[in-house]
Design a protein around this motif. Structure first.
Motif, PDB file in Angstrom:
ATOM      1  N   ARG A 351       0.835  -1.207   0.000  1.00 10.01           N
ATOM      2  CA  ARG A 351       0.000   0.000   0.000  1.00 10.01           C
ATOM      3  C   ARG A 351       0.868   1.254   0.000  1.00 10.01           C
ATOM      4  O   ARG A 351       0.633   2.198  -0.778  1.00 10.01           O
ATOM      5  CB  ARG A 351      -0.931  -0.018   1.203  1.00 10.01           C
ATOM      6  N   GLU A 352       1.878   1.285   0.851  1.00  5.58           N
ATOM      7  CA  GLU A 352       2.733   2.471   0.965  1.00  5.58           C
ATOM      8  C   GLU A 352       3.522   2.709  -0.323  1.00  5.58           C
ATOM      9  O   GLU A 352       3.530   3.824  -0.865  1.00  5.58           O
ATOM     10  CB  GLU A 352       3.692   2.293   2.145  1.00  5.58           C
ATOM     11  N   LEU A 353       4.186   1.667  -0.815  1.00  3.85           N
ATOM     12  CA  LEU A 353       4.988   1.830  -2.030  1.00  3.85           C
ATOM     13  C   LEU A 353       4.101   2.060  -3.250  1.00  3.85           C
ATOM     14  O   LEU A 353       4.475   2.791  -4.170  1.00  3.85           O
ATOM     15  CB  LEU A 353       5.878   0.603  -2.237  1.00  3.85           C
ATOM     16  N   GLY A 354       2.923   1.441  -3.248  1.00  2.00           N
ATOM     17  CA  GLY A 354       2.004   1.641  -4.360  1.00  2.00           C
ATOM     18  C   GLY A 354       1.519   3.075  -4.457  1.00  2.00           C
ATOM     19  O   GLY A 354       1.424   3.644  -5.547  1.00  2.00           O
ATOM     20  N   ASP A 355       1.220   3.682  -3.313  1.00  3.39           N
ATOM     21  CA  ASP A 355       0.810   5.085  -3.314  1.00  3.39           C
ATOM     22  C   ASP A 355       1.925   5.964  -3.876  1.00  3.39           C
ATOM     23  O   ASP A 355       1.672   6.888  -4.668  1.00  3.39           O
ATOM     24  CB  ASP A 355       0.458   5.537  -1.894  1.00  3.39           C
ATOM     25  N   HIS A 356       3.146   5.685  -3.465  1.00  4.07           N
ATOM     26  CA  HIS A 356       4.300   6.440  -3.967  1.00  4.07           C
ATOM     27  C   HIS A 356       4.439   6.287  -5.479  1.00  4.07           C
ATOM     28  O   HIS A 356       4.617   7.277  -6.203  1.00  4.07           O
ATOM     29  CB  HIS A 356       5.568   5.959  -3.262  1.00  4.07           C
ATOM     30  N   ALA A 357       4.345   5.044  -5.951  1.00  8.46           N
ATOM     31  CA  ALA A 357       4.497   4.790  -7.384  1.00  8.46           C
ATOM     32  C   ALA A 357       3.380   5.447  -8.195  1.00  8.46           C
ATOM     33  O   ALA A 357       3.625   6.039  -9.257  1.00  8.46           O
ATOM     34  CB  ALA A 357       4.527   3.287  -7.646  1.00  8.46           C
ATOM     35  N   MET A 358       2.155   5.339  -7.708  1.00  7.40           N
ATOM     36  CA  MET A 358       1.030   5.936  -8.422  1.00  7.40           C
ATOM     37  C   MET A 358       1.177   7.455  -8.499  1.00  7.40           C
ATOM     38  O   MET A 358       0.912   8.069  -9.539  1.00  7.40           O
ATOM     39  CB  MET A 358      -0.271   5.564  -7.724  1.00  7.40           C
TER      40      MET A 358
END
Length: 448
Positions: A351-358
Motif C-alpha cells: 500500500r505504501e509503495l504503491g501510493d508512492h508509485a502511483m
C-alpha cells in the motif's frame, strides 16, 4: 481477424522482430532456437523474448548476464524469487515427507486449509487445493453447479480466468476462447465490463459505467433466472479498479436471484493490492474465493478454492481429485509464503509503495500527452498509453516501443489490452529499486 491480447504483448509484432535483431549473444540465440524447435508455439509466450539463467529477489538474469527487474513474474513473486526462508522450508519438508498419495492426509495440507479458513472473511472455510489457477476455477465452477443445481455462468468480456476449457469459457478474451478453442461450455453468458473511458454502456465516467454495468448484471441474472454463478476478479488485473459500491450492488443482485458470487483473486490476492485479499477493499465477501500464482511463493505451483461452509454439498462426486491435492511440499511452501507475507507486513508495504508509485506515474501523466490514465491498487498499477488525451485512443505501437526500451534498460513487465504498461513488482522491493524502475518507464515514455 486481428486479436488484441489482454494478457500480454504480442510475440509476433515488428517491435519483437526489431528486438531480436539487436541481440547478439550466441548461447542465448542457440537456446531460443532450441526452444522454438521443440515447444508448440502459442501466442503470448513463444517464440520467447529471452532466456533466463537466474532468478533472485526482484531480479531475473539471462544467459548473457543481463539483469532485469521483474515487474511481471506471472504474478507469482510476491515474496520475491528464492526467498531464503521459503527455500529452507521446502528443503526441510522434502526430507520429512516428500509426497502424500490421494486419499491420505498430512499435517501441512490440513494446516494450510485451516490457515486459509482463518484468514478469509465471513463463513469461507471449506477448501480444495489444485496445482494451478485454471484448475481451481474448474473446481469452483463444478461446486457452483452442485450447490445451485444450475449450469449457467455470467462473467465479463475481456476477462481472463485460465486456459482450460471451463476457465476459457468463463473468460472473455479471444486469444483463449475463439477460433480453435470452440465450442466452449454451454451457458457461459457474458456482459461488458465497466470502463473509466470508452465505456461500452456509453457513459462518461467510471462511476456511471459501474452503475450501468451493475444494472446490466442484475438484468441478465433476472432475465435468465437460472445462472449458477457470477465470476470475476474483484480488481481486474489489467489493472482496472472498480468504482465504490459496485461490488455491493452485484452482491445484492446475486443474492436476489440465487446466484453464487465467485471472486478470482489468483493474480491480485495475498497482499498485492495493499490488503490481504483484494475484495477487502470493497467490503464484499464472495461465496467462493479462488487463489493461486503467488500462493507457492514463486517456486512451486499450488492454487486453492475456499468456499462457504454451506457449499460443502458435492461429497458424492469428484470435483477436484488432483494427484497433488494434498502435497506436503507445495502446502508447506504456501504456508511459509503466507507467514512471510504476514510477518514482514507486505500488504502494508504494498500500500505504501504503491501510493508512492502511483503519485509518481501521475506526475508522468502531467508531463506526457500520451499517458491517458494511471490506475491501480497497491503494487499492481497500470500506465495507459494513448494517441492523445482528447480521444484516448490506444497507442499500441508506442506501448510496444516503450516495452522493449525498458527491457534494454533492465526492466521487464507486461502490456495489458495492447496499450497498458502493467507494473507488478514483488512486495519485497526496496524503494530505491522501485524508483529506479519508475525512472526507466518515465524515460521510455517521454522519449517515445
Amino acid at each position: 481477424m486481428t486479436l488484441i491480447h489482454t494478457e500480454g504483448e504480442s510475440n509476433t509484432a515488428q517491435a519483437r522482430r526489431d528486438w531480436n535483431a539487436r541481440q547478439h549473444h550466441a548461447a542465448s540465440a542457440a537456446l531460443l532456437q532450441r526452444d522454438a524447435d521443440v515447444f508448440l508455439h502459442q501466442s503470448l509466450s513463444s517464440p520467447c523474448v529471452s532466456t533466463i539463467a537466474k532468478a533472485e529477489g526482484i531480479w531475473i538474469e539471462d544467459l548473457a548476464g543481463r539483469r532485469y527487474m521483474d515487474f511481471h513474474g506471472n504474478s507469482v513473486h510476491h515474496v520475491g524469487y528464492g526467498h531464503p526462508r521459503l527455500k529452507e522450508a521446502i528443503r526441510a519438508q522434502m526430507d520429512e515427507l516428500p509426497f502424500a498419495p490421494r486419499r491420505f492426509t498430512c499435517e501441512m495440507a490440513v494446516e494450510l486449509a485451516e490457515t486459509l479458513a482463518e484468514l478469509t472473511p465471513g463463513d469461507l472455510g471449506k477448501v480444495l487445493f489444485t496445482t494451478g489457477g485454471s484448475d481451481a476455477i474448474e473446481v469452483a465452477l463444478k461446486l457452483a453447479r452442485a450447490a445451485t443445481g444450475r449450469f449457467k455462468t455470467l462473467s465479463f468480456w475481456d476477462a481472463f480466468h485460465g486456459a482450460g476449457f471451463g476457465a476459457s469459457s468463463v473468460g472473455g478474451e479471444a486469444t483463449f476462447r475463439s477460433g480453435i478453442a470452440g465450442p466452449l461450455l454451454p451457458g457461459s453468458e457474458h456482459v461488458a465490463p465497466w470502463a473509466p473511458h470508452h465505456c461500452p454502456y456509453g457513459t462518461n465516467s467510471l462511476e456511471e459505467s459501474a452503475r450501468a454495468c451493475a444494472s446490466m448484471i442484475s438484468y441478465v441474472l433476472a432475465r435468465e433466472g437460472d445462472i449458477a454463478a457470477f465470476i470475476a476478479e474483484p480488481m481486474r488485473a489489467t489493472p482496472l479498479v472498480p468504482a465504490p459500491g459496485f461490488w455491493k450492488s452485484v452482491r445484492e443482485a446475486c443474492d436476489r436471484h440465487g446466484t453464487l458470487l465467485i471472486f478470482d483473486e489468483i493474480p491480485t490476492g495475498l497482499g498485492k493490492t495493499g490488503k490481504f485479499f483484494a475484495s477487502e477493499h470493497d467490503g464484499v465477501t464472495p461465496d467462493i474465493l479462488v487463489l493461486g500464482k503467488s500462493l507457492g511463493g514463486g517456486i512451486l505451483p499450488i492454487a486453492a478454492v475456499v468456499a462457504r461452509r454451506g457449499l460443502d454439498v458435492a461429497g458424492d462426486y469428484a470435483i477436484g481429485h488432483y494427484t497433488h491435492e494434498k502435497n506436503p511440499v507445495t502446502t508447506r511452501a504456501a504456508l511459509t509464503t503466507i507467514a512471510i507475507i504476514r510477518e514482514e507486513g507486505l500488504p502494508e508495504r504494498a500500500r505504501e509503495l504503491g501510493d508512492h508509485a502511483m503519485n509518481r506515474m501521475r506526475e508522468l501523466m502531467a508531463r506526457s500527452p500520451h499517458v491517458g490514465d494511471v490506475r491501480g491498487r497497491g503494487l499492481i498499477f497500470g500506465v495507459e498509453l494513448v494517441e492523445d488525451r482528447q480521444g484516448l485512443q490506444p497507442n499500441h505501437a508506442l506501448a510496444e516501443r516503450v516495452y522493449y526500451r525498458c527491457l534494454e534498460n533492465g526492466l521487464s513487465f507486461k502490456i495489458s489490452r495492447g496499450n497498458v504498461l502493467t507494473l507488478s513488482p514483488p512486495l519485497t522491493i526496496a524503494r530505491a529499486d522501485l524508483d529506479r524502475a519508475l525512472g526507466i518507464v518515465e524515460e521510455a515514455v517521454l522519449t517515445g
